[in-house]
Design an enzyme around this catalytic site. Structure first.
Site, PDB file in Angstrom:
ATOM      1  N   ASP A 194      -1.221 -34.690 -17.994  1.00 58.48           N
ATOM      2  CA  ASP A 194      -2.443 -35.430 -18.287  1.00 58.48           C
ATOM      3  C   ASP A 194      -2.438 -35.654 -19.805  1.00 58.48           C
ATOM      4  O   ASP A 194      -1.700 -34.970 -20.536  1.00 58.48           O
ATOM      5  CB  ASP A 194      -3.646 -34.586 -17.843  1.00 58.48           C
ATOM      6  CG  ASP A 194      -4.953 -35.205 -18.264  1.00 58.48           C
ATOM      7  OD1 ASP A 194      -5.143 -36.413 -18.025  1.00 58.48           O
ATOM      8  OD2 ASP A 194      -5.798 -34.489 -18.849  1.00 58.48           O
ATOM      9  N   LEU A 195      -3.227 -36.596 -20.289  1.00 57.53           N
ATOM     10  CA  LEU A 195      -3.243 -36.889 -21.726  1.00 57.53           C
ATOM     11  C   LEU A 195      -4.421 -36.228 -22.438  1.00 57.53           C
ATOM     12  O   LEU A 195      -4.254 -35.300 -23.230  1.00 57.53           O
ATOM     13  CB  LEU A 195      -3.292 -38.412 -21.932  1.00 57.53           C
ATOM     14  CG  LEU A 195      -3.441 -38.877 -23.380  1.00 57.53           C
ATOM     15  CD1 LEU A 195      -2.209 -38.543 -24.198  1.00 57.53           C
ATOM     16  CD2 LEU A 195      -3.707 -40.388 -23.430  1.00 57.53           C
ATOM     17  N   ASP A 196      -5.630 -36.728 -22.102  1.00 62.56           N
ATOM     18  CA  ASP A 196      -6.835 -36.294 -22.820  1.00 62.56           C
ATOM     19  C   ASP A 196      -7.123 -34.822 -22.531  1.00 62.56           C
ATOM     20  O   ASP A 196      -7.372 -34.450 -21.379  1.00 62.56           O
ATOM     21  CB  ASP A 196      -8.041 -37.147 -22.384  1.00 62.56           C
ATOM     22  CG  ASP A 196      -7.877 -38.620 -22.742  1.00 62.56           C
ATOM     23  OD1 ASP A 196      -7.642 -38.914 -23.924  1.00 62.56           O
ATOM     24  OD2 ASP A 196      -7.975 -39.474 -21.842  1.00 62.56           O
ATOM     25  N   THR A 234      -8.604 -35.512 -27.281  1.00 63.45           N
ATOM     26  CA  THR A 234      -9.468 -36.698 -27.252  1.00 63.45           C
ATOM     27  C   THR A 234     -10.699 -36.492 -26.373  1.00 63.45           C
ATOM     28  O   THR A 234     -11.596 -37.323 -26.397  1.00 63.45           O
ATOM     29  CB  THR A 234      -8.686 -37.911 -26.724  1.00 63.45           C
ATOM     30  OG1 THR A 234      -7.840 -37.441 -25.680  1.00 63.45           O
ATOM     31  CG2 THR A 234      -7.871 -38.565 -27.805  1.00 63.45           C
ATOM     32  N   LYS A 278     -14.379 -35.431 -17.067  1.00 63.01           N
ATOM     33  CA  LYS A 278     -12.967 -35.257 -17.418  1.00 63.01           C
ATOM     34  C   LYS A 278     -12.071 -35.736 -16.282  1.00 63.01           C
ATOM     35  O   LYS A 278     -12.244 -35.330 -15.135  1.00 63.01           O
ATOM     36  CB  LYS A 278     -12.680 -33.793 -17.751  1.00 63.01           C
ATOM     37  CG  LYS A 278     -13.288 -33.384 -19.082  1.00 63.01           C
ATOM     38  CD  LYS A 278     -12.875 -31.986 -19.484  1.00 63.01           C
ATOM     39  CE  LYS A 278     -13.437 -31.668 -20.873  1.00 63.01           C
ATOM     40  NZ  LYS A 278     -13.220 -30.257 -21.213  1.00 63.01           N
ATOM     41  N   GLY A 279     -11.144 -36.614 -16.619  1.00 67.50           N
ATOM     42  CA  GLY A 279     -10.212 -37.135 -15.620  1.00 67.50           C
ATOM     43  C   GLY A 279     -10.751 -38.308 -14.822  1.00 67.50           C
ATOM     44  O   GLY A 279     -10.046 -38.876 -13.998  1.00 67.50           O
ATOM     45  N   ARG A 283     -13.306 -44.869 -16.538  1.00 72.15           N
ATOM     46  CA  ARG A 283     -14.407 -45.302 -17.402  1.00 72.15           C
ATOM     47  C   ARG A 283     -15.633 -45.728 -16.603  1.00 72.15           C
ATOM     48  O   ARG A 283     -16.753 -45.286 -16.883  1.00 72.15           O
ATOM     49  CB  ARG A 283     -13.918 -46.462 -18.285  1.00 72.15           C
ATOM     50  CG  ARG A 283     -14.799 -46.742 -19.461  1.00 72.15           C
ATOM     51  CD  ARG A 283     -14.240 -47.902 -20.283  1.00 72.15           C
ATOM     52  NE  ARG A 283     -12.863 -47.680 -20.695  1.00 72.15           N
ATOM     53  CZ  ARG A 283     -12.054 -48.633 -21.165  1.00 72.15           C
ATOM     54  NH1 ARG A 283     -12.482 -49.879 -21.286  1.00 72.15           N
ATOM     55  NH2 ARG A 283     -10.807 -48.355 -21.507  1.00 72.15           N
ATOM     56  N   SER A 308      -2.420 -40.267 -16.531  1.00 74.23           N
ATOM     57  CA  SER A 308      -3.759 -40.266 -17.134  1.00 74.23           C
ATOM     58  C   SER A 308      -4.629 -41.363 -16.545  1.00 74.23           C
ATOM     59  O   SER A 308      -4.129 -42.437 -16.199  1.00 74.23           O
ATOM     60  CB  SER A 308      -3.620 -40.502 -18.644  1.00 74.23           C
ATOM     61  OG  SER A 308      -4.863 -40.820 -19.223  1.00 74.23           O
ATOM     62  N   ALA A 309      -5.926 -41.119 -16.485  1.00 76.02           N
ATOM     63  CA  ALA A 309      -6.859 -42.153 -16.023  1.00 76.02           C
ATOM     64  C   ALA A 309      -7.166 -43.162 -17.128  1.00 76.02           C
ATOM     65  O   ALA A 309      -7.754 -44.206 -16.883  1.00 76.02           O
ATOM     66  CB  ALA A 309      -8.162 -41.499 -15.574  1.00 76.02           C
ATOM     67  N   SER A 310      -6.758 -42.844 -18.348  1.00 77.15           N
ATOM     68  CA  SER A 310      -7.195 -43.665 -19.486  1.00 77.15           C
ATOM     69  C   SER A 310      -6.450 -44.982 -19.599  1.00 77.15           C
ATOM     70  O   SER A 310      -5.231 -45.049 -19.443  1.00 77.15           O
ATOM     71  CB  SER A 310      -7.009 -42.888 -20.787  1.00 77.15           C
ATOM     72  OG  SER A 310      -7.377 -43.695 -21.886  1.00 77.15           O
ATOM     73  N   ASN A 363      -6.490 -46.332 -22.424  1.00 76.33           N
ATOM     74  CA  ASN A 363      -6.088 -46.262 -23.836  1.00 76.33           C
ATOM     75  C   ASN A 363      -4.902 -45.320 -24.040  1.00 76.33           C
ATOM     76  O   ASN A 363      -4.622 -44.919 -25.173  1.00 76.33           O
ATOM     77  CB  ASN A 363      -7.269 -45.749 -24.673  1.00 76.33           C
ATOM     78  CG  ASN A 363      -8.434 -46.730 -24.671  1.00 76.33           C
ATOM     79  OD1 ASN A 363      -8.271 -47.883 -25.061  1.00 76.33           O
ATOM     80  ND2 ASN A 363      -9.590 -46.294 -24.207  1.00 76.33           N
ATOM     81  N   LYS A 400      -8.643 -39.598 -10.123  1.00 75.61           N
ATOM     82  CA  LYS A 400      -8.520 -38.191  -9.744  1.00 75.61           C
ATOM     83  C   LYS A 400      -9.894 -37.750  -9.222  1.00 75.61           C
ATOM     84  O   LYS A 400     -10.890 -38.199  -9.778  1.00 75.61           O
ATOM     85  CB  LYS A 400      -8.153 -37.338 -10.965  1.00 75.61           C
ATOM     86  CG  LYS A 400      -6.834 -37.742 -11.620  1.00 75.61           C
ATOM     87  CD  LYS A 400      -6.675 -37.087 -12.993  1.00 75.61           C
ATOM     88  CE  LYS A 400      -5.447 -37.635 -13.715  1.00 75.61           C
ATOM     89  NZ  LYS A 400      -5.288 -37.148 -15.086  1.00 75.61           N
ATOM     90  N   GLU A 426      -2.896 -30.076 -16.463  1.00 75.00           N
ATOM     91  CA  GLU A 426      -4.209 -30.717 -16.416  1.00 75.00           C
ATOM     92  C   GLU A 426      -5.299 -29.871 -17.059  1.00 75.00           C
ATOM     93  O   GLU A 426      -5.300 -28.654 -16.920  1.00 75.00           O
ATOM     94  CB  GLU A 426      -4.615 -30.893 -14.941  1.00 75.00           C
ATOM     95  CG  GLU A 426      -4.485 -32.277 -14.395  1.00 75.00           C
ATOM     96  CD  GLU A 426      -5.405 -33.307 -15.016  1.00 75.00           C
ATOM     97  OE1 GLU A 426      -6.355 -32.942 -15.722  1.00 75.00           O
ATOM     98  OE2 GLU A 426      -5.173 -34.497 -14.787  1.00 75.00           O
ATOM     99  N   ASP A 427      -6.258 -30.517 -17.719  1.00 75.15           N
ATOM    100  CA  ASP A 427      -7.413 -29.766 -18.245  1.00 75.15           C
ATOM    101  C   ASP A 427      -8.679 -30.027 -17.434  1.00 75.15           C
ATOM    102  O   ASP A 427      -9.730 -29.485 -17.761  1.00 75.15           O
ATOM    103  CB  ASP A 427      -7.688 -30.147 -19.713  1.00 75.15           C
ATOM    104  CG  ASP A 427      -8.283 -31.543 -19.828  1.00 75.15           C
ATOM    105  OD1 ASP A 427      -7.807 -32.464 -19.135  1.00 75.15           O
ATOM    106  OD2 ASP A 427      -9.246 -31.707 -20.599  1.00 75.15           O
TER     107      ASP A 427
HETATM  108  C1  G6P Z   1      -9.346 -39.625 -19.043  1.00 77.76           C
HETATM  109  C2  G6P Z   1     -10.489 -38.827 -19.616  1.00 77.76           C
HETATM  110  C3  G6P Z   1     -11.814 -39.369 -19.143  1.00 77.76           C
HETATM  111  C4  G6P Z   1     -11.886 -40.866 -19.391  1.00 77.76           C
HETATM  112  C5  G6P Z   1     -10.769 -41.561 -18.645  1.00 77.76           C
HETATM  113  C6  G6P Z   1     -10.762 -43.062 -18.855  1.00 77.76           C
HETATM  114  O1  G6P Z   1      -9.128 -39.238 -17.737  1.00 77.76           O
HETATM  115  O2  G6P Z   1     -10.388 -37.467 -19.238  1.00 77.76           O
HETATM  116  O3  G6P Z   1     -12.839 -38.707 -19.847  1.00 77.76           O
HETATM  117  O4  G6P Z   1     -13.129 -41.396 -18.964  1.00 77.76           O
HETATM  118  O5  G6P Z   1      -9.539 -41.038 -19.111  1.00 77.76           O
HETATM  119  O6  G6P Z   1     -10.465 -43.333 -20.198  1.00 77.76           O
HETATM  120  P1  G6P Z   1     -10.541 -44.755 -20.890  1.00 77.76           P
HETATM  121  O7  G6P Z   1      -9.823 -44.532 -22.189  1.00 77.76           O
HETATM  122  O8  G6P Z   1      -9.842 -45.719 -20.002  1.00 77.76           O
HETATM  123  O9  G6P Z   1     -11.971 -45.094 -21.035  1.00 77.76           O
HETATM  124 MG    MG Z   2      -7.730 -34.525 -19.286  1.00 74.07          MG
END
Ligand code: G6P
Ligand code: MG
Length: 220
Positions: free
Chosen positions: A9-11, A17, A45-46, A49, A114-116, A118, A145, A169-170
């Site tokens: 996982d990233l964040d 972050t 978390k995870g 958005r 990662s779900a992000s 970014n 997730k 994973e966190d």
């Molecule tokens: C990660 C973080 C979440 C965040 C998600 C989407 O999983 O743990 O807190 O909402 O990514 O991130 P984004 O950068 O796409 O808004």
């Molecule tokens: Mg995370």
């Protein structure tokens, strides 16, 4: 146990972050007239958005139409990007770089899950983009997730069977996703990871042999 790949996982695992997501969401909640605590933040978390926004609006008891929700999600992301664009390699969490180095020397395959949306930008900022052979992020997934999609896509792209993968994973939702994917799940940090195969406080004092020792005797 025949571990061939690690999926991170990233964040909150590679970089801290999670605090920036929290600050940006809190600013948004405050702009809508309610507060949002760190305990509330654990639920996010995870989570993607838009789903995070739904959880926050629920906490603030607000019902808004889709176009207003999109505007708010964009606003949160603009605030989040102000933090992310300032990031440097100093914000890589302790022990991560040497752990990635060690995996490479042992020919482990390495992916990000990662779900992000970014994720690539974040990895670029901390100069870790080239460390990940495969990146599955929020631009590629359709389900959040605890759905296992993100990790199954990572394993499939690597060409490694899920049972030969470890996920770091966190988020408890991420641990659930890894378990659901049929992978080993390591909880990183201080949360109460009841479903993890093993838990580490950070990567600071552990190497890959230590991780494998923790997993010895556990069943997927
Ligand atoms: C990660 C973080 C979440 C965040 C998600 C989407 O999983 O743990 O807190 O909402 O990514 O991130 P984004 O950068 O796409 O808004
Ligand atoms: Mg995370």
């Amino acid at each position: 146990m025949n571990i061939q790949a690690c999926i991170f996982d990233l964040d909150g695992v590679i970089v801290d972050t999670a605090k920036y997501h929290y600050r940006a969401w809190r600013k948004l909640a405050n702009s809508l007239g309610f507060d949002f605590t760190e305990t509330d933040n654990e639920q996010l978390k995870g989570v993607s958005r838009m789903e995070s926004l739904d959880i926050i609006l629920n906490i603030g008891k607000k019902t808004l139409d889709e176009s207003k929700k999109q505007t708010l999600a964009n606003q949160k992301n603009d605030w989040y990007l102000e933090y992310i664009t300032m990031m440097t390699p100093n914000e890589i969490l302790p022990g991560i770089v040497s752990f990635l180095d060690e995996l490479k020397t042992q020919n482990m395959r390495i992916a990000l899950g990662s779900a992000s949306k970014n994720a690539v930008l974040t990895l670029e900022k901390v100069k870790l983009l080239d460390r990940f052979e495969i990146i599955i992020d929020g631009t590629k997934t359709t389900r959040s997730k605890p759905d296992p999609q993100v990790f199954l896509m990572g394993a499939a792209d690597l060409g490694i069977a899920p049972k030969n993968c470890i996920v770091f994973e966190d988020a408890t939702k991420g641990i659930e996703a890894a378990r659901e994917a049929g992978m080993y799940a390591i909880g990183v940090g201080a949360s109460n990871f009841t479903q993890a195969h093993a838990v580490i406080p950070s990567f600071e004092k552990i190497n890959f042999d230590g991780i494998k020792a923790l997993l010895k005797g556990t069943m997927i």
